[in-house]
Design a protein around this motif. Structure first.
Motif, PDB file in Angstrom:
ATOM      1  N   ASP A  30       0.803  -1.224   0.000  1.00 22.06           N
ATOM      2  CA  ASP A  30       0.000   0.000   0.000  1.00 22.06           C
ATOM      3  C   ASP A  30       0.839   1.278   0.000  1.00 22.06           C
ATOM      4  O   ASP A  30       0.487   2.257  -0.650  1.00 22.06           O
ATOM      5  CB  ASP A  30      -0.939   0.014   1.207  1.00 22.06           C
ATOM      6  N   LEU A  31       1.911   1.307   0.739  1.00 22.34           N
ATOM      7  CA  LEU A  31       2.724   2.519   0.844  1.00 22.34           C
ATOM      8  C   LEU A  31       3.835   2.563  -0.195  1.00 22.34           C
ATOM      9  O   LEU A  31       4.644   3.484  -0.190  1.00 22.34           O
ATOM     10  CB  LEU A  31       3.339   2.622   2.247  1.00 22.34           C
ATOM     11  N   ASN A  32       3.875   1.583  -1.083  1.00 19.50           N
ATOM     12  CA  ASN A  32       4.961   1.490  -2.047  1.00 19.50           C
ATOM     13  C   ASN A  32       4.499   1.599  -3.497  1.00 19.50           C
ATOM     14  O   ASN A  32       5.270   1.323  -4.415  1.00 19.50           O
ATOM     15  CB  ASN A  32       5.704   0.162  -1.850  1.00 19.50           C
ATOM     16  N   ASP A  33       3.229   1.965  -3.671  1.00 19.54           N
ATOM     17  CA  ASP A  33       2.663   2.091  -5.024  1.00 19.54           C
ATOM     18  C   ASP A  33       2.857   0.825  -5.829  1.00 19.54           C
ATOM     19  O   ASP A  33       3.123   0.849  -7.032  1.00 19.54           O
ATOM     20  CB  ASP A  33       3.292   3.280  -5.766  1.00 19.54           C
ATOM     21  N   LEU A  34       2.714  -0.311  -5.130  1.00 18.52           N
ATOM     22  CA  LEU A  34       2.880  -1.600  -5.794  1.00 18.52           C
ATOM     23  C   LEU A  34       1.552  -2.333  -5.798  1.00 18.52           C
ATOM     24  O   LEU A  34       0.991  -2.611  -4.733  1.00 18.52           O
ATOM     25  CB  LEU A  34       3.926  -2.452  -5.054  1.00 18.52           C
ATOM     26  N   PRO A  35       1.009  -2.651  -6.959  1.00 14.50           N
ATOM     27  CA  PRO A  35      -0.230  -3.433  -6.993  1.00 14.50           C
ATOM     28  C   PRO A  35       0.025  -4.853  -6.510  1.00 14.50           C
ATOM     29  O   PRO A  35       1.136  -5.380  -6.619  1.00 14.50           O
ATOM     30  CB  PRO A  35      -0.615  -3.412  -8.472  1.00 14.50           C
ATOM     31  N   SER A  36      -0.997  -5.483  -5.962  1.00 17.26           N
ATOM     32  CA  SER A  36      -0.859  -6.872  -5.553  1.00 17.26           C
ATOM     33  C   SER A  36      -0.650  -7.748  -6.781  1.00 17.26           C
ATOM     34  O   SER A  36      -1.249  -7.505  -7.833  1.00 17.26           O
ATOM     35  CB  SER A  36      -2.110  -7.330  -4.806  1.00 17.26           C
ATOM     36  N   PRO A  37       0.219  -8.736  -6.675  1.00 11.40           N
ATOM     37  CA  PRO A  37       0.424  -9.631  -7.823  1.00 11.40           C
ATOM     38  C   PRO A  37      -0.892 -10.276  -8.240  1.00 11.40           C
ATOM     39  O   PRO A  37      -1.703 -10.667  -7.399  1.00 11.40           O
ATOM     40  CB  PRO A  37       1.403 -10.671  -7.278  1.00 11.40           C
ATOM     41  N   THR A  38      -1.114 -10.380  -9.525  1.00 11.20           N
ATOM     42  CA  THR A  38      -2.342 -10.980 -10.029  1.00 11.20           C
ATOM     43  C   THR A  38      -2.107 -12.443 -10.381  1.00 11.20           C
ATOM     44  O   THR A  38      -0.989 -12.854 -10.682  1.00 11.20           O
ATOM     45  CB  THR A  38      -2.849 -10.222 -11.271  1.00 11.20           C
ATOM     46  N   GLY A  39      -3.183 -13.212 -10.327  1.00 12.73           N
ATOM     47  CA  GLY A  39      -3.123 -14.591 -10.772  1.00 12.73           C
ATOM     48  C   GLY A  39      -2.582 -15.576  -9.749  1.00 12.73           C
ATOM     49  O   GLY A  39      -2.497 -16.766 -10.038  1.00 12.73           O
ATOM     50  N   ARG A  40      -2.218 -15.134  -8.567  1.00 14.29           N
ATOM     51  CA  ARG A  40      -1.692 -16.080  -7.596  1.00 14.29           C
ATOM     52  C   ARG A  40      -2.811 -16.572  -6.689  1.00 14.29           C
ATOM     53  O   ARG A  40      -3.798 -15.861  -6.438  1.00 14.29           O
ATOM     54  CB  ARG A  40      -0.569 -15.454  -6.768  1.00 14.29           C
ATOM     55  N   GLN A  41      -2.659 -17.769  -6.171  1.00 12.62           N
ATOM     56  CA  GLN A  41      -3.644 -18.368  -5.283  1.00 12.62           C
ATOM     57  C   GLN A  41      -3.376 -17.891  -3.868  1.00 12.62           C
ATOM     58  O   GLN A  41      -2.281 -18.098  -3.336  1.00 12.62           O
ATOM     59  CB  GLN A  41      -3.555 -19.895  -5.337  1.00 12.62           C
ATOM     60  N   LEU A  42      -4.352 -17.243  -3.279  1.00 10.05           N
ATOM     61  CA  LEU A  42      -4.187 -16.722  -1.927  1.00 10.05           C
ATOM     62  C   LEU A  42      -4.702 -17.722  -0.899  1.00 10.05           C
ATOM     63  O   LEU A  42      -5.783 -18.289  -1.061  1.00 10.05           O
ATOM     64  CB  LEU A  42      -4.937 -15.400  -1.776  1.00 10.05           C
ATOM     65  N   ASN A  43      -3.930 -17.940   0.141  1.00  7.63           N
ATOM     66  CA  ASN A  43      -4.355 -18.762   1.265  1.00  7.63           C
ATOM     67  C   ASN A  43      -5.202 -17.911   2.203  1.00  7.63           C
ATOM     68  O   ASN A  43      -4.827 -16.786   2.543  1.00  7.63           O
ATOM     69  CB  ASN A  43      -3.127 -19.295   2.014  1.00  7.63           C
ATOM     70  N   GLN A  44      -6.347 -18.450   2.617  1.00 10.25           N
ATOM     71  CA  GLN A  44      -7.240 -17.712   3.502  1.00 10.25           C
ATOM     72  C   GLN A  44      -6.810 -17.884   4.954  1.00 10.25           C
ATOM     73  O   GLN A  44      -6.493 -18.981   5.416  1.00 10.25           O
ATOM     74  CB  GLN A  44      -8.675 -18.187   3.326  1.00 10.25           C
ATOM     75  N   ALA A  45      -6.793 -16.768   5.665  1.00 11.96           N
ATOM     76  CA  ALA A  45      -6.403 -16.775   7.070  1.00 11.96           C
ATOM     77  C   ALA A  45      -7.241 -15.744   7.812  1.00 11.96           C
ATOM     78  O   ALA A  45      -7.917 -14.911   7.194  1.00 11.96           O
ATOM     79  CB  ALA A  45      -4.918 -16.480   7.218  1.00 11.96           C
ATOM     80  N   ALA A  46      -7.197 -15.802   9.125  1.00  6.32           N
ATOM     81  CA  ALA A  46      -7.951 -14.853   9.952  1.00  6.32           C
ATOM     82  C   ALA A  46      -7.168 -14.570  11.215  1.00  6.32           C
ATOM     83  O   ALA A  46      -6.425 -15.426  11.718  1.00  6.32           O
ATOM     84  CB  ALA A  46      -9.324 -15.410  10.297  1.00  6.32           C
ATOM     85  N   VAL A  47      -7.327 -13.361  11.727  1.00  4.70           N
ATOM     86  CA  VAL A  47      -6.765 -12.995  13.023  1.00  4.70           C
ATOM     87  C   VAL A  47      -7.860 -12.377  13.870  1.00  4.70           C
ATOM     88  O   VAL A  47      -8.871 -11.874  13.356  1.00  4.70           O
ATOM     89  CB  VAL A  47      -5.595 -11.998  12.893  1.00  4.70           C
TER      90      VAL A  47
END
Length: 205
Positions: A30-47
Motif C-alpha cells: 500500500d505505501l509502495n505504489d505496488l499493486p498486488s500480484p495478479t493470478g496467484r492463489q491466496l491462502n485464507q487466514a484470519a486474526v
C-alpha cells in the motif's frame, strides 16, 4: 473513548462477521505504489484483534511470535492463522486465539470484521475485532508465542502515532506502517491492519 462509545462505533462501521462487505484488500504494497500480484492463489487466514474494555482503559492484546519460528520470528501480531478445511473465518480466528494464548471462544464476543489484508507471502488475512469478556486467562503456547502484552486503544487509533518507516527487503527499500509503543515495535501487517481499522472507524471524521 469510553467503552460504550467504542462499541457503538464498532457496531456502526464494522462488517458483519459472517457477511463481510466486498471491500478492497489492504496489503504490504500500500505505501509502495505496488499493486498486488495478479493470478496467484491466496491462502485464507484470519486474526482476532482482542479488545479489552473492562478493568482499565480500552486496549488491544497482542502476541510476540516465538524466536524459533521460521516465519516472522519475534514480530508482534494478533493471534491468528490459516483457515482449516470446514471452518468459517470467525471460527479460525477463535480457534487460533485459543491455541496461541489460551483464551476460550466463550470469553470472546466477535463484533465484526474489516478490510482483508494481503501479504507478500500470499495470504489474505481477514481481521476480526472481538471483545474479551472478564474471567478469561492468558496461557501462551510457548511453541508459538514468547510474550503477550496490551496497548491502549486510544494510542493505536490516533493517526499521529502512525509512522511511516522503511527498510530494505529483497534488495528494495520498502515503506510500511509502524506504531512504536514503549519498548514494543508494532509494524508491518499488524500495523497495516490497525491503520485499516482506524480508517474504517474514523476515516469520515
Amino acid at each position: 473513548m469510553t467503552p460504550a462509545a467504542i462499541l457503538a462505533l464498532m457496531e456502526e462501521r464494522l462488517d458483519h462477521p459472517e457477511r463481510p462487505l466486498k471491500s478492497a484488500s489492504r496489503g504490504d504494497g500500500d505505501l509502495n505504489d505496488l499493486p498486488s500480484p495478479t493470478g496467484r492463489q491466496l491462502n485464507q487466514a484470519a486474526v482476532l484483534a482482542p479488545l479489552i474494555l473492562h478493568d482499565g482503559p480500552p486496549r488491544f492484546l497482542f502476541t510476540v511470535r516465538a524466536e524459533h519460528l521460521t516465519q516472522h520470528a519475534g514480530q508482534i501480531s494478533f493471534p491468528g492463522g490459516r483457515r482449516e478445511p470446514g471452518e468459517t473465518l470467525p471460527e479460525t480466528a477463535l480457534r487460533e486465539t485459543r491455541e496461541e494464548i489460551g483464551i476460550a471462544p466463550e470469553h470472546v464476543e466477535i463484533l465484526g470484521c474489516f478490510d482483508p489484508y494481503e501479504t507478500v507471502t500470499a495470504f489474505q488475512v481477514t481481521p476480526f475485532v472481538g471483545v474479551v469478556r472478564p474471567g478469561y486467562t492468558v496461557t501462551p503456547d510457548q511453541q508459538e508465542v514468547s510474550d503477550v502484552f496490551e496497548t491502549p486503544f486510544d494510542f493505536l487509533m490516533d493517526a499521529a502515532n502512525h509512522e511511516r518507516h522503511e527498510r530494505e527487503f529483497r534488495g528494495q527499500m520498502r515503506r510500511f506502517w509502524a506504531m512504536p509503543w514503549k519498548d514494543r515495535y508494532i509494524w508491518g501487517a499488524t500495523a497495516g491492519m490497525l491503520r485499516a481499522l482506524h480508517d474504517r472507524l474514523f476515516g469520515d471524521d
